[in-house]
Design a protein around this motif. Structure first.
Motif, PDB file in Angstrom:
ATOM      1  N   TRP A 169       0.839  -1.204   0.000  1.00  0.00           N
ATOM      2  CA  TRP A 169       0.000   0.000   0.000  1.00  0.00           C
ATOM      3  C   TRP A 169       0.869   1.245   0.000  1.00  0.00           C
ATOM      4  O   TRP A 169       0.589   2.209  -0.719  1.00  0.00           O
ATOM      5  CB  TRP A 169      -0.912   0.025   1.210  1.00  0.00           C
ATOM      6  N   LEU A 170       1.924   1.220   0.805  1.00  0.00           N
ATOM      7  CA  LEU A 170       2.805   2.391   0.887  1.00  0.00           C
ATOM      8  C   LEU A 170       3.481   2.647  -0.452  1.00  0.00           C
ATOM      9  O   LEU A 170       3.638   3.805  -0.866  1.00  0.00           O
ATOM     10  CB  LEU A 170       3.845   2.179   1.987  1.00  0.00           C
ATOM     11  N   ASP A 171       3.883   1.581  -1.145  1.00  0.00           N
ATOM     12  CA  ASP A 171       4.472   1.745  -2.476  1.00  0.00           C
ATOM     13  C   ASP A 171       3.448   2.318  -3.455  1.00  0.00           C
ATOM     14  O   ASP A 171       3.767   3.199  -4.263  1.00  0.00           O
ATOM     15  CB  ASP A 171       4.996   0.410  -3.003  1.00  0.00           C
ATOM     16  N   ASP A 172       2.237   1.815  -3.387  1.00  0.00           N
ATOM     17  CA  ASP A 172       1.191   2.264  -4.317  1.00  0.00           C
ATOM     18  C   ASP A 172       0.846   3.743  -4.128  1.00  0.00           C
ATOM     19  O   ASP A 172       0.396   4.401  -5.066  1.00  0.00           O
ATOM     20  CB  ASP A 172      -0.085   1.435  -4.130  1.00  0.00           C
ATOM     21  N   LEU A 173       1.056   4.262  -2.921  1.00  0.00           N
ATOM     22  CA  LEU A 173       0.677   5.640  -2.615  1.00  0.00           C
ATOM     23  C   LEU A 173       1.728   6.658  -3.038  1.00  0.00           C
ATOM     24  O   LEU A 173       1.447   7.865  -3.056  1.00  0.00           O
ATOM     25  CB  LEU A 173       0.416   5.784  -1.108  1.00  0.00           C
ATOM     26  N   VAL A 174       2.919   6.214  -3.401  1.00  0.00           N
ATOM     27  CA  VAL A 174       3.985   7.144  -3.779  1.00  0.00           C
ATOM     28  C   VAL A 174       3.590   7.909  -5.041  1.00  0.00           C
ATOM     29  O   VAL A 174       3.237   7.320  -6.066  1.00  0.00           O
ATOM     30  CB  VAL A 174       5.313   6.391  -4.017  1.00  0.00           C
ATOM     31  N   ASP A 230      12.949   7.142  -6.795  1.00  0.00           N
ATOM     32  CA  ASP A 230      13.215   7.411  -5.386  1.00  0.00           C
ATOM     33  C   ASP A 230      12.867   6.171  -4.570  1.00  0.00           C
ATOM     34  O   ASP A 230      13.733   5.369  -4.240  1.00  0.00           O
ATOM     35  CB  ASP A 230      12.417   8.625  -4.921  1.00  0.00           C
ATOM     36  N   MET A 231      11.588   5.964  -4.292  1.00  0.00           N
ATOM     37  CA  MET A 231      11.174   4.842  -3.454  1.00  0.00           C
ATOM     38  C   MET A 231      10.665   3.649  -4.248  1.00  0.00           C
ATOM     39  O   MET A 231      10.641   2.531  -3.742  1.00  0.00           O
ATOM     40  CB  MET A 231      10.088   5.311  -2.477  1.00  0.00           C
ATOM     41  N   VAL A 232      10.220   3.876  -5.479  1.00  0.00           N
ATOM     42  CA  VAL A 232       9.628   2.808  -6.287  1.00  0.00           C
ATOM     43  C   VAL A 232      10.277   2.806  -7.665  1.00  0.00           C
ATOM     44  O   VAL A 232      10.357   3.850  -8.324  1.00  0.00           O
ATOM     45  CB  VAL A 232       8.101   2.996  -6.424  1.00  0.00           C
ATOM     46  N   GLN A 233      10.721   1.631  -8.099  1.00  0.00           N
ATOM     47  CA  GLN A 233      11.320   1.488  -9.415  1.00  0.00           C
ATOM     48  C   GLN A 233      10.230   1.364 -10.486  1.00  0.00           C
ATOM     49  O   GLN A 233       9.159   0.810 -10.232  1.00  0.00           O
ATOM     50  CB  GLN A 233      12.208   0.241  -9.467  1.00  0.00           C
ATOM     51  N   PRO A 234      10.478   1.897 -11.686  1.00  0.00           N
ATOM     52  CA  PRO A 234       9.496   1.735 -12.762  1.00  0.00           C
ATOM     53  C   PRO A 234       9.460   0.289 -13.241  1.00  0.00           C
ATOM     54  O   PRO A 234      10.449  -0.441 -13.130  1.00  0.00           O
ATOM     55  CB  PRO A 234      10.019   2.668 -13.857  1.00  0.00           C
ATOM     56  N   SER A 235       8.326  -0.109 -13.749  1.00  0.00           N
ATOM     57  CA  SER A 235       8.222  -1.445 -14.341  1.00  0.00           C
ATOM     58  C   SER A 235       9.083  -1.496 -15.600  1.00  0.00           C
ATOM     59  O   SER A 235       9.414  -0.451 -16.184  1.00  0.00           O
ATOM     60  CB  SER A 235       6.773  -1.747 -14.700  1.00  0.00           C
ATOM     61  N   TYR A 294      -7.598   5.837  -1.947  1.00  0.00           N
ATOM     62  CA  TYR A 294      -6.929   4.532  -1.891  1.00  0.00           C
ATOM     63  C   TYR A 294      -7.121   3.912  -0.508  1.00  0.00           C
ATOM     64  O   TYR A 294      -7.450   2.725  -0.377  1.00  0.00           O
ATOM     65  CB  TYR A 294      -5.445   4.693  -2.200  1.00  0.00           C
ATOM     66  N   LEU A 295      -6.895   4.708   0.549  1.00  0.00           N
ATOM     67  CA  LEU A 295      -7.045   4.189   1.906  1.00  0.00           C
ATOM     68  C   LEU A 295      -8.479   3.732   2.161  1.00  0.00           C
ATOM     69  O   LEU A 295      -8.705   2.701   2.817  1.00  0.00           O
ATOM     70  CB  LEU A 295      -6.638   5.254   2.921  1.00  0.00           C
ATOM     71  N   CYS A 296      -9.443   4.474   1.621  1.00  0.00           N
ATOM     72  CA  CYS A 296     -10.846   4.103   1.808  1.00  0.00           C
ATOM     73  C   CYS A 296     -11.197   2.807   1.078  1.00  0.00           C
ATOM     74  O   CYS A 296     -12.139   2.094   1.462  1.00  0.00           O
ATOM     75  CB  CYS A 296     -11.767   5.228   1.340  1.00  0.00           C
TER      76      CYS A 296
END
Length: 219
Positions: free
Chosen positions: A42-47, A189-194, A57-59
């Motif tokens: 979830w944390l990755d998805d929110l970046v 930064d925190m998440v690599q691109p596909s 998203y949280l809801c």
């Protein structure tokens, strides 16, 4: 001026200022204080998402009342840190911006962050002096990964999107720039691109220093 590259448009969080990790930490701390478990995915998805998309998203993943409590608590902590603590710049951003300024290439910021927080970050770091144009997430109908922010930034600069290069750290931001018809350099930064997204990018660079060299090589 190079007709194939007439303006550079920058993301803010995670690209120029080291705040994505701060936002994630604030969200995690808020959840812990309320006894709520957040999945790492979830944390990755929110970046890179706007505050509106973050709450939505949280809801989707938590009961609405719980989601709103986590969201409000995290936003309060995040805002307090932005006002009181140092906001670190990402390594390499100042030499890159100085070079673009010397080249007199138009520059803009396109950020999903709300205007009040975008201005706070730009002013407290001194980055505002580099950008006559900035577009915030609460100033367009849809935020990243929709192209609206980038399209508006290009329009404000008076440069067709096809002649703009965007710099982004997050996958959703890179998708927004590509959807706007721009070339994009991704500096994760925190998440690599596909792999698919990386193939669509002009370059994927480990830091802004390498992104600087890519841009220099285009001249």
């Amino acid at each position: 001026m190079n007709p194939a590259w007439q303006a550079t448009i920058f993301d803010l969080d995670g690209l120029m200022v080291d705040t994505e990790s701060l936002g994630t930490a604030s969200l995690s701390a808020a959840a812990r204080s309320l006894g709520v478990a957040l999945a790492p995915q979830w944390l990755d998805d929110l970046v890179g998402l706007s505050t509106t998309r973050t709450l939505a998203y949280l809801c989707e993943h938590l009961p609405e009342r719980t989601a709103r409590a986590v969201y409000e608590t995290s936003r309060s902590g995040y805002r307090r840190q932005l006002e009181e603590a140092e906001i670190p710049l990402r390594p390499g951003i100042l030499p890159l911006l100085d070079w673009l300024a010397d080249m007199t290439l138009p520059r803009a910021v396109a950020t999903s962050t709300q205007r009040v927080l975008a201005d706070l970050k730009l002013q407290r770091t001194g980055l505002d002096r580099y950008f006559p144009v900035s577009v915030a997430g609460d100033e367009v109908p849809a935020t990243k990964p929709a192209p609206d922010l980038y399209l508006k930034a290009a329009a404000c600069l008076g440069v067709p999107p096809v002649h703009c290069i965007a710099l982004e750290d997050s996958p959703v931001g890179a998708e927004a720039a590509l959807a706007a018809g721009m070339r994009v350099i991704i500096v994760p930064d925190m998440v690599q691109p596909s792999p698919s997204l990386a193939r669509q990018a002009l370059a994927v660079c480990p830091s802004l220093h390498e992104a600087y060299e890519v841009l220099r090589g285009l001249r």
